[in-house]
Write a protein that holds these residues in place. Structure first.
Motif, PDB file in Angstrom:
ATOM      1  N   GLY A 101       0.783  -1.232   0.000  1.00 54.18           N
ATOM      2  CA  GLY A 101       0.000   0.000   0.000  1.00 54.18           C
ATOM      3  C   GLY A 101       0.811   1.275   0.000  1.00 54.18           C
ATOM      4  O   GLY A 101       1.940   1.326   0.458  1.00 54.18           O
ATOM      5  N   SER A 102       0.210   2.342  -0.496  1.00 49.58           N
ATOM      6  CA  SER A 102       0.895   3.623  -0.588  1.00 49.58           C
ATOM      7  C   SER A 102       1.014   4.319   0.759  1.00 49.58           C
ATOM      8  O   SER A 102       1.790   5.262   0.907  1.00 49.58           O
ATOM      9  CB  SER A 102       0.166   4.532  -1.577  1.00 49.58           C
ATOM     10  N   THR A 123       2.745  10.342  -8.332  1.00 49.15           N
ATOM     11  CA  THR A 123       2.316   9.236  -9.180  1.00 49.15           C
ATOM     12  C   THR A 123       2.632   7.944  -8.441  1.00 49.15           C
ATOM     13  O   THR A 123       3.784   7.683  -8.098  1.00 49.15           O
ATOM     14  CB  THR A 123       3.053   9.240 -10.532  1.00 49.15           C
ATOM     15  N   VAL A 124       1.608   7.158  -8.156  1.00 50.51           N
ATOM     16  CA  VAL A 124       1.751   5.942  -7.354  1.00 50.51           C
ATOM     17  C   VAL A 124       1.467   4.712  -8.204  1.00 50.51           C
ATOM     18  O   VAL A 124       0.593   4.746  -9.069  1.00 50.51           O
ATOM     19  CB  VAL A 124       0.777   5.974  -6.146  1.00 50.51           C
ATOM     20  N   ALA A 125       2.201   3.639  -7.968  1.00 51.50           N
ATOM     21  CA  ALA A 125       1.961   2.371  -8.663  1.00 51.50           C
ATOM     22  C   ALA A 125       2.283   1.216  -7.719  1.00 51.50           C
ATOM     23  O   ALA A 125       3.019   1.371  -6.745  1.00 51.50           O
ATOM     24  CB  ALA A 125       2.803   2.275  -9.923  1.00 51.50           C
ATOM     25  N   LEU A 126       1.717   0.057  -8.002  1.00 48.20           N
ATOM     26  CA  LEU A 126       1.933  -1.131  -7.177  1.00 48.20           C
ATOM     27  C   LEU A 126       2.538  -2.274  -7.991  1.00 48.20           C
ATOM     28  O   LEU A 126       2.371  -3.444  -7.639  1.00 48.20           O
ATOM     29  CB  LEU A 126       0.598  -1.594  -6.550  1.00 48.20           C
ATOM     30  N   ALA A 156       8.633 -10.760  -4.485  1.00 51.67           N
ATOM     31  CA  ALA A 156       7.984  -9.987  -3.427  1.00 51.67           C
ATOM     32  C   ALA A 156       6.500 -10.328  -3.338  1.00 51.67           C
ATOM     33  O   ALA A 156       5.859 -10.655  -4.337  1.00 51.67           O
ATOM     34  CB  ALA A 156       8.162  -8.494  -3.682  1.00 51.67           C
ATOM     35  N   THR A 157       5.961 -10.238  -2.128  1.00 54.00           N
ATOM     36  CA  THR A 157       4.529 -10.473  -1.943  1.00 54.00           C
ATOM     37  C   THR A 157       3.723  -9.228  -2.288  1.00 54.00           C
ATOM     38  O   THR A 157       2.508  -9.310  -2.482  1.00 54.00           O
ATOM     39  CB  THR A 157       4.241 -10.887  -0.494  1.00 54.00           C
ATOM     40  N   ALA A 158       4.379  -8.068  -2.357  1.00 57.08           N
ATOM     41  CA  ALA A 158       3.708  -6.820  -2.748  1.00 57.08           C
ATOM     42  C   ALA A 158       4.757  -5.779  -3.106  1.00 57.08           C
ATOM     43  O   ALA A 158       5.891  -5.827  -2.619  1.00 57.08           O
ATOM     44  CB  ALA A 158       2.827  -6.311  -1.607  1.00 57.08           C
ATOM     45  N   TYR A 159       4.369  -4.850  -3.974  1.00 55.43           N
ATOM     46  CA  TYR A 159       5.233  -3.738  -4.366  1.00 55.43           C
ATOM     47  C   TYR A 159       4.460  -2.426  -4.220  1.00 55.43           C
ATOM     48  O   TYR A 159       3.222  -2.410  -4.277  1.00 55.43           O
ATOM     49  CB  TYR A 159       5.667  -3.867  -5.832  1.00 55.43           C
ATOM     50  N   ALA A 169       8.991  -8.678   1.394  1.00 61.22           N
ATOM     51  CA  ALA A 169       9.614  -9.984   1.184  1.00 61.22           C
ATOM     52  C   ALA A 169       8.815 -11.088   1.872  1.00 61.22           C
ATOM     53  O   ALA A 169       8.101 -10.832   2.840  1.00 61.22           O
ATOM     54  CB  ALA A 169      11.041  -9.976   1.732  1.00 61.22           C
ATOM     55  N   PRO A 170       8.942 -12.333   1.397  1.00 65.58           N
ATOM     56  CA  PRO A 170       8.216 -13.439   2.031  1.00 65.58           C
ATOM     57  C   PRO A 170       8.738 -13.764   3.428  1.00 65.58           C
ATOM     58  O   PRO A 170       7.987 -14.282   4.254  1.00 65.58           O
ATOM     59  CB  PRO A 170       8.416 -14.603   1.056  1.00 65.58           C
ATOM     60  N   THR A 171      10.015 -13.468   3.710  1.00 62.36           N
ATOM     61  CA  THR A 171      10.599 -13.742   5.027  1.00 62.36           C
ATOM     62  C   THR A 171      11.592 -12.654   5.396  1.00 62.36           C
ATOM     63  O   THR A 171      12.065 -11.912   4.528  1.00 62.36           O
ATOM     64  CB  THR A 171      11.340 -15.092   5.053  1.00 62.36           C
ATOM     65  N   GLY A 172      11.941 -12.574   6.685  1.00 62.27           N
ATOM     66  CA  GLY A 172      12.929 -11.611   7.139  1.00 62.27           C
ATOM     67  C   GLY A 172      14.294 -11.796   6.504  1.00 62.27           C
ATOM     68  O   GLY A 172      14.913 -10.809   6.064  1.00 62.27           O
TER      69      GLY A 172
END
Length: 240
Positions: free
Chosen positions: A77-78, A98-101, A124-127, A147-150
């Motif tokens: 999320g932004s 300008t926002v993008a995911l 990545a699980t999200a950008y 990231a999926p893990t630390g």
């Protein structure tokens, strides 16, 4: 062969810096900044906001408030990215965002065309990313990934630091990043670097951030501001 490749990479970086400067100037010249934000279902919507070419800081801050990125998106999320009020506190006058995911925004002036999606190899699980424009010249960009893990996040952080460090030592007359500084805030860690133009004058800076499984790179090009202050604000947002 290696030397030719290095020269080509440096050329890409320089061209990207010049292109960024031209983009900022063009946006201000036409007086319109497009704001692209993401809805909860992942679709994107656009809105145009007038950007006065010569607005005082207070008016620019009010204009930026109308262009504030949407914070309703799921995942990263932004809301986790640097906001207009963070910049105003450091003396900047943002007028649009300008926002993008998608993770496809260029990481920094140093990285050429490499994106967060490239660096993470799409794992990545999200950008999330944002490009802020100002009433005058310059840009502030931020690219983040979850990231999926630390341990994976720590690896990406190291890769981002290595990328930035690659532009600390440049030929005379070229812009470069200065010495690294480290800070902690909100349980996260950041490595920030001032940047200098070809004449050796301070001109923005760049920072690599990590909070838990989230990593980000944020860079200010052009206007003078406290890079440490912006980095601290960005790290707190990333941890939110």
């Amino acid at each position: 062969m290696t030397e030719n490749r290095a020269v080509q990479q440096k050329s890409v970086r320089r061209n990207r810096v010049a292109a960024a400067a031209c983009l900022a100037a063009a946006l201000v010249a036409v007086g319109v900044v497009g704001t692209q934000s993401a809805t909860a279902d992942g679709t994107e919507r656009n809105a145009a906001h007038p950007a006065p070419a010569a607005a005082p800081a207070t008016a620019a801050a009010q204009s930026a408030a109308t262009a504030k990125p949407d914070t309703t998106a799921t995942g990263l999320g932004s809301a986790a990215l640097v906001q207009s009020e963070d910049q105003v506190r450091q003396g900047l006058a943002p007028v649009g965002a300008t926002v993008a995911l998608t993770g496809r925004q260029g990481l920094s002036a140093c990285s050429g065309e490499e994106t967060m999606r490239d660096l993470t190899k799409g794992r990545a699980t999200a950008y999330a990313s944002v490009t802020w424009t100002f009433a005058t010249e310059g840009l502030l960009i931020e690219s983040a990934a979850s990231a999926p893990t630390g341990p994976v996040a720590a690896t990406w952080e190291q890769q981002l630091v290595a990328l930035v460090e690659d532009c600390r030592h440049e030929p005379a007359g070229h812009w470069y990043y200065g010495a690294a500084h480290t800070l902690t805030a909100a349980g996260g860690t950041a490595h920030w670097y001032p940047s200098y133009n070809g004449d050796g004058a301070a001109s923005g800076g760049v920072a690599v951030l990590r909070s838990g499984t989230r990593v980000a790179l944020v860079e200010l090009t052009g206007p003078a501001a406290s890079v440490e202050g912006l980095t601290t604000a960005a790290l707190k947002r990333l941890a939110s």
